[in-house]
Motif scaffolding. Structure first.
Motif, mmCIF file in Angstrom:
data_model
loop_
_atom_site.group_PDB
_atom_site.id
_atom_site.type_symbol
_atom_site.label_atom_id
_atom_site.label_comp_id
_atom_site.label_asym_id
_atom_site.label_seq_id
_atom_site.Cartn_x
_atom_site.Cartn_y
_atom_site.Cartn_z
ATOM 1 N N SER A 93 10.592 7.841 -44.951
ATOM 2 C CA SER A 93 9.205 7.908 -45.447
ATOM 3 C C SER A 93 8.242 7.786 -44.151
ATOM 4 O O SER A 93 8.487 6.889 -43.130
ATOM 5 N N SER A 94 6.952 8.081 -44.615
ATOM 6 C CA SER A 94 5.911 7.779 -43.432
ATOM 7 C C SER A 94 5.393 6.534 -43.360
ATOM 8 O O SER A 94 4.913 6.123 -42.411
ATOM 9 N N LEU A 95 6.030 5.424 -44.156
ATOM 10 C CA LEU A 95 5.756 4.249 -43.842
ATOM 11 C C LEU A 95 6.032 3.583 -42.487
ATOM 12 O O LEU A 95 5.678 2.667 -42.261
ATOM 13 N N GLY A 96 7.134 4.317 -42.135
ATOM 14 C CA GLY A 96 7.551 3.668 -40.792
ATOM 15 C C GLY A 96 6.660 4.025 -39.846
ATOM 16 O O GLY A 96 6.477 3.065 -38.676
ATOM 17 N N ALA A 97 5.462 4.819 -39.882
ATOM 18 C CA ALA A 97 4.702 5.029 -38.777
ATOM 19 C C ALA A 97 3.162 4.533 -39.227
ATOM 20 O O ALA A 97 2.182 4.570 -38.488
ATOM 21 N N THR A 98 3.175 3.759 -40.633
ATOM 22 C CA THR A 98 1.861 3.377 -40.958
ATOM 23 C C THR A 98 1.566 1.921 -40.114
ATOM 24 O O THR A 98 2.351 0.985 -40.173
ATOM 25 N N GLY A 99 0.255 1.803 -39.628
ATOM 26 C CA GLY A 99 -0.075 0.784 -38.872
ATOM 27 C C GLY A 99 -1.200 -0.104 -39.564
ATOM 28 O O GLY A 99 -1.727 0.331 -40.463
#
Length: 205
Positions: A75-81
């Protein structure tokens, strides 16, 4: 289970990355009303479990959740900062209005925003969809993008599969989709009914 109707924008306050997991601490207000430890909250379309809540004097609270490496990778949570806004929705109850469609919070893949075309009061957003998911996307059908229930307004399979959704002012203003620029990753969950139908038809062959 969720409906894809975002209740508020939260903010990722803290991210603690481990070897094979991460702890996220997210600031919210409305989404935490009536929520207890162990309850589920959708974060950008990903179903996560509340592991802790700490209230502040300003009426907001920071809640914690554990995210496994598999979820971060798929998911895009891996890139959420830290500092990023996230779409939040509490799990439905028996009394909840099903304003969107049946959403499980199980991300099927990550798409990419291709373009945005502004209209008078809305925007048409084109999203590239992974080839393996394209067969589940149909015109006028439902799809979940970053946890938002949307209707597919157009699609194509060539040269690369994509679909379009039309975002009304409320969606642009009150969800992360208003700020997603071309090239941004977005979480996609296709209609679960389509996957069950495919599985059942395959079993009859």
């Amino acid at each position: 289970m969720f409906t894809g109707i975002v209740e508020e924008l939260g903010t990722l306050e803290v991210r603690e990355d481990g070897a094979d997991s991460a702890v996220l601490r997210i600031r919210a207000r409305k989404t935490l009303d009536g929520v207890a430890l162990g309850d589920s909250i959708s974060v950008n379309g990903v179903c996560l479990t509340v592991t802790g809540v700490q209230g502040d004097a300003d009426g907001t609270s920071v809640w914690s959740t554990d995210v496994m490496a598999e979820t971060l990778r798929r998911s895009s949570l891996g890139a959420t900062g830290v500092g990023d806004a996230v779409n939040l929705e509490r799990a439905v109850t028996a009394e909840t209005r099903l304003g969107g469609h049946i959403v499980q919070g199980h991300v099927d893949g990550v798409g990419t925003v291709v373009s945005r075309t502004p209209g008078d009061q809305w925007e048409v957003v084109r999203i590239a969809v992974p080839v393996e998911l394209a067969r589940y996307v149909v015109e006028k059908g439902s799809i979940t993008v970053d946890g938002v229930s949307l209707t597919v307004s157009a699609l194509a399979d060539e040269p690369e599969p994509w679909f379009e959704v039309s975002l009304i002012p409320t969606t642009l203003r009150e969800t992360t989709l208003g700020a997603r620029t071309p090239g941004s990753p977005v979480n996609l969950e296709v209609d679960v009914i389509a996957k069950y139908v495919e599985r059942l038809l395959g079993a009859r062959r």
